[in-house]
Design a protein around this motif. Structure first.
Motif, mmCIF file in Angstrom:
data_model
loop_
_atom_site.group_PDB
_atom_site.id
_atom_site.type_symbol
_atom_site.label_atom_id
_atom_site.label_comp_id
_atom_site.label_asym_id
_atom_site.label_seq_id
_atom_site.Cartn_x
_atom_site.Cartn_y
_atom_site.Cartn_z
ATOM 1 N N ILE A 161 -6.244 5.215 7.139
ATOM 2 C CA ILE A 161 -5.305 4.133 6.872
ATOM 3 C C ILE A 161 -5.965 3.053 6.023
ATOM 4 O O ILE A 161 -7.040 2.545 6.363
ATOM 5 N N SER A 162 -5.305 2.667 4.945
ATOM 6 C CA SER A 162 -5.867 1.664 4.040
ATOM 7 C C SER A 162 -5.981 0.312 4.741
ATOM 8 O O SER A 162 -5.229 0.025 5.679
ATOM 9 N N PRO A 163 -6.880 -0.547 4.269
ATOM 10 C CA PRO A 163 -7.042 -1.865 4.888
ATOM 11 C C PRO A 163 -6.080 -2.914 4.339
ATOM 12 O O PRO A 163 -6.121 -4.069 4.750
ATOM 13 N N PHE A 164 -5.219 -2.537 3.416
ATOM 14 C CA PHE A 164 -4.380 -3.511 2.720
ATOM 15 C C PHE A 164 -3.136 -3.867 3.537
ATOM 16 O O PHE A 164 -2.509 -3.001 4.147
ATOM 17 N N ASN A 165 -2.774 -5.149 3.533
ATOM 18 C CA ASN A 165 -1.546 -5.599 4.182
ATOM 19 C C ASN A 165 -0.341 -5.157 3.357
ATOM 20 O O ASN A 165 -0.349 -5.251 2.129
ATOM 21 N N MET A 166 0.694 -4.681 4.046
ATOM 22 C CA MET A 166 1.902 -4.250 3.343
ATOM 23 C C MET A 166 2.449 -5.365 2.457
ATOM 24 O O MET A 166 2.508 -6.524 2.871
ATOM 25 N N TRP A 167 2.818 -4.988 1.236
ATOM 26 C CA TRP A 167 3.453 -5.846 0.241
ATOM 27 C C TRP A 167 2.492 -6.855 -0.386
ATOM 28 O O TRP A 167 2.906 -7.637 -1.236
ATOM 29 N N SER A 168 1.232 -6.837 0.017
ATOM 30 C CA SER A 168 0.264 -7.711 -0.643
ATOM 31 C C SER A 168 -0.021 -7.177 -2.039
ATOM 32 O O SER A 168 0.207 -5.994 -2.331
ATOM 33 N N PRO A 169 -0.523 -8.014 -2.950
ATOM 34 C CA PRO A 169 -0.868 -7.529 -4.290
ATOM 35 C C PRO A 169 -1.865 -6.371 -4.255
ATOM 36 O O PRO A 169 -1.758 -5.441 -5.057
ATOM 37 N N GLU A 170 -2.809 -6.416 -3.307
ATOM 38 C CA GLU A 170 -3.797 -5.340 -3.202
ATOM 39 C C GLU A 170 -3.132 -4.030 -2.789
ATOM 40 O O GLU A 170 -3.468 -2.957 -3.302
ATOM 41 N N TRP A 171 -2.202 -4.123 -1.852
ATOM 42 C CA TRP A 171 -1.465 -2.958 -1.374
ATOM 43 C C TRP A 171 -0.637 -2.351 -2.505
ATOM 44 O O TRP A 171 -0.653 -1.144 -2.730
ATOM 45 N N GLN A 172 0.068 -3.188 -3.230
ATOM 46 C CA GLN A 172 0.896 -2.696 -4.330
ATOM 47 C C GLN A 172 0.048 -2.058 -5.428
ATOM 48 O O GLN A 172 0.363 -0.982 -5.943
ATOM 49 N N GLY A 173 -1.045 -2.717 -5.776
ATOM 50 C CA GLY A 173 -1.894 -2.205 -6.844
ATOM 51 C C GLY A 173 -2.614 -0.924 -6.486
ATOM 52 O O GLY A 173 -2.977 -0.134 -7.369
ATOM 53 N N ALA A 174 -2.807 -0.672 -5.197
ATOM 54 C CA ALA A 174 -3.541 0.516 -4.766
ATOM 55 C C ALA A 174 -2.836 1.809 -5.161
ATOM 56 O O ALA A 174 -3.481 2.831 -5.377
ATOM 57 N N PHE A 175 -1.514 1.772 -5.277
ATOM 58 C CA PHE A 175 -0.786 2.982 -5.661
ATOM 59 C C PHE A 175 -1.103 3.365 -7.100
ATOM 60 O O PHE A 175 -1.366 4.529 -7.409
ATOM 61 N N GLY A 176 -1.088 2.402 -7.985
ATOM 62 C CA GLY A 176 -1.397 2.682 -9.382
ATOM 63 C C GLY A 176 -2.852 3.035 -9.608
ATOM 64 O O GLY A 176 -3.180 3.754 -10.567
ATOM 65 N N ARG A 177 -3.726 2.565 -8.735
ATOM 66 C CA ARG A 177 -5.161 2.869 -8.861
ATOM 67 C C ARG A 177 -5.520 4.225 -8.253
ATOM 68 O O ARG A 177 -6.687 4.632 -8.309
ATOM 69 N N GLY A 178 -4.559 4.893 -7.664
ATOM 70 C CA GLY A 178 -4.839 6.190 -7.054
ATOM 71 C C GLY A 178 -5.616 6.093 -5.763
ATOM 72 O O GLY A 178 -6.291 7.049 -5.365
ATOM 73 N N GLN A 179 -5.516 4.965 -5.061
ATOM 74 C CA GLN A 179 -6.265 4.775 -3.822
ATOM 75 C C GLN A 179 -5.494 5.214 -2.585
ATOM 76 O O GLN A 179 -6.076 5.313 -1.505
ATOM 77 N N ILE A 180 -4.207 5.448 -2.734
ATOM 78 C CA ILE A 180 -3.377 5.851 -1.607
ATOM 79 C C ILE A 180 -2.706 7.171 -1.949
ATOM 80 O O ILE A 180 -2.014 7.288 -2.959
ATOM 81 N N ALA A 181 -2.912 8.171 -1.083
ATOM 82 C CA ALA A 181 -2.453 9.525 -1.395
ATOM 83 C C ALA A 181 -1.033 9.806 -0.936
ATOM 84 O O ALA A 181 -0.362 10.662 -1.517
ATOM 85 N N THR A 182 -0.565 9.120 0.101
ATOM 86 C CA THR A 182 0.791 9.351 0.599
ATOM 87 C C THR A 182 1.380 8.047 1.113
ATOM 88 O O THR A 182 0.649 7.103 1.449
ATOM 89 N N ILE A 183 2.704 8.044 1.208
ATOM 90 C CA ILE A 183 3.382 6.980 1.937
ATOM 91 C C ILE A 183 4.686 7.542 2.479
ATOM 92 O O ILE A 183 5.390 8.287 1.791
ATOM 93 N N MET A 184 4.986 7.246 3.728
ATOM 94 C CA MET A 184 6.260 7.628 4.323
ATOM 95 C C MET A 184 7.210 6.454 4.204
ATOM 96 O O MET A 184 6.966 5.376 4.765
ATOM 97 N N SER A 185 8.278 6.653 3.451
ATOM 98 C CA SER A 185 9.203 5.558 3.187
ATOM 99 C C SER A 185 10.564 6.122 2.845
ATOM 100 O O SER A 185 10.761 7.341 2.769
#
Length: 430
Positions: A248-272
């Protein structure tokens, strides 16, 4: 003399008439001569969705000017703005309502009753997804808004990252591999790079998905708190296992770090919900076309993979000085074939208007998902999901449980301790 003109005759096929969807009942909409200026309130990125729809809307209604204003965060800043407007009898002509705060807003008397003349939505309410229609219909029969979109949920995953670590990349194979939650955690370890890449964006995904698969909400239909349901502690235990494995990533949901992590390839999945694809395309990872896929979520012990995660609604305020133009906009947004096509294909917004399910455009090979027809996932989810029960105090419990999840992920509380703390907090606030 009634100002409404007949929009659709029964049995008219969408594939034959552009912008029109087949339906059994009849829906009335103001004629194209309708004019005026209306104000519409919503949130990002839905404001951009509306702006993009204006050329098509103005082809149908050239004399209506729509002023769209987006306020941040559907469930806090925007909610507070709408609540203040309702209390002071001010505000826009049209306002959006997110599903998570619908129970807080729907009893307010300032919403126009769309079951009444000239709207008569009760004649066609069965043409909306049943659970969404139920959410906007009060016990009195008043219809406070129209369902705009639902949120059938799935597992969004990075095809390229899966391929790198030897996991399957095709949706059916991903589903077969991630057959249940235990396997999801075990196989998901393969994508993790400590302190650089994670399987999951946030632990709340697990809790929300597992509860929704069981049909358990924060409150039941009688208003009784459901935190003692076994699925809540079970989900926290799964979160604990995932956190211990570094998933589980350390980023808070909806924070700039959390949002940017998707484009950086740091998060492999999300259930939404289905709508999350629109955020990937427009905001979080617009350059990653072809890298993402969608599969069903891991199954519970009954084999159920379906869950709803989100949804929105749109209503007219009694204070509107141009309800005719407001209704033209609202009815066009939620039932017009071209409106729904653009919202679905450009922003991944799943129609609550069920005749759209038979339209050709809903089944298309989306280049963002490497040519996948994601409706093959979401149509099945929409048909089998268990509706949530909404309560005006959902935000109180949701906030307490978000804290509980974070405490488990950070290792400062066991699942049992975190749940007990959440119960104490909720009891103090109710």
């Amino acid at each position: 003399m009634r100002f409404f003109s007949l929009l659709v005759a029964a049995g008219l096929a969408a594939s034959m008439v552009p912008g029109v969807l087949a339906q059994e009942a009849q829906l009335y909409r103001p004629g194209p001569e309708t004019s005026g200026t209306i104000k519409v309130w919503t949130w990002p990125n839905n404001d951009r969705t509306f702006q993009a729809l204006m050329p098509a809307f103005n082809e149908a209604y050239p004399n209506i000017k729509v002023e769209v204003q987006g306020f941040p965060n559907a469930d806090n800043n925007y909610l507070n703005t709408v609540q203040r407007a309702l209390l002071s009898n001010t505000g826009p002509d049209v306002a959006m309502i997110e599903i998570g705060v619908l129970a807080l807003l729907r009893e307010r008397p300032q919403w126009v009753d769309l079951s009444q003349d000239p709207y008569n939505v009760d004649d066609v309410i069965d043409d909306f997804a049943p659970f969404a229609a139920g959410n906007v219909t009060l016990d009195s029969g008043k219809i406070v808004a129209l369902p705009k979109h639902t949120g059938p949920g799935g597992l969004f995953y990075r095809r390229d990252l899966f391929e790198q670590v030897g996991l399957p990349t095709e949706p059916t194979e991903v589903e077969a591999t991630f057959s249940d939650w235990d396997v999801f955690i075990e196989e998901g370890k393969k994508v993790v790079v400590p302190n650089e890449r994670w399987l999951l964006a946030n632990g709340m995904e697990i809790l929300s998905t597992m509860m929704a698969q069981k049909g358990v909400s924060w409150f039941d239909a009688e208003g009784e708190l459901q935190l003692d349901d076994p699925i809540v502690l079970e989900a926290l235990t799964v979160i604990d296992k995932a956190a211990d494995a570094g998933l589980i990533s350390p980023f808070n949901m909806w924070s700039p770090e959390w949002q940017g992590a998707f484009g950086r390839g740091q998060i492999a999945t999300i259930m939404s919900g289905n709508w999350f694809g629109g955020l990937l395309k427009r905001a979080f990872a617009p350059d990653d076309a072809g890298k993402w896929g969608v599969a069903s979520a891991p199954a519970d012990e009954t084999g159920n993979r379906s869950f709803n995660a989100g949804g929105d609604h749109i209503g007219i305020l009694e204070t509107s000085q141009n309800k005719e133009a407001a209704w033209a906009f609202v009815s066009w947004i939620v039932t017009d074939g071209e409106s729904l096509r653009q919202q679905y294909q450009n922003d991944d917004l799943y129609p609550a208007w069920t005749p759209a399910g038979s339209a050709e455009w809903i089944n298309f090979e989306d280049p963002y998902y490497d040519g996948q027809n994601v409706n093959e996932v979401f149509a099945d989810v929409q048909a089998n999901l268990i509706p949530a029960t909404l309560n005006a105090n959902d935000n109180i419990v949701g906030s307490a449980m978000e804290t509980a999840v974070n405490n488990v992920v950070q290792g400062v509380a066991t699942p049992e301790e975190a749940l007990a703390q959440a119960k104490t907090e909720v009891a103090a606030r109710l």
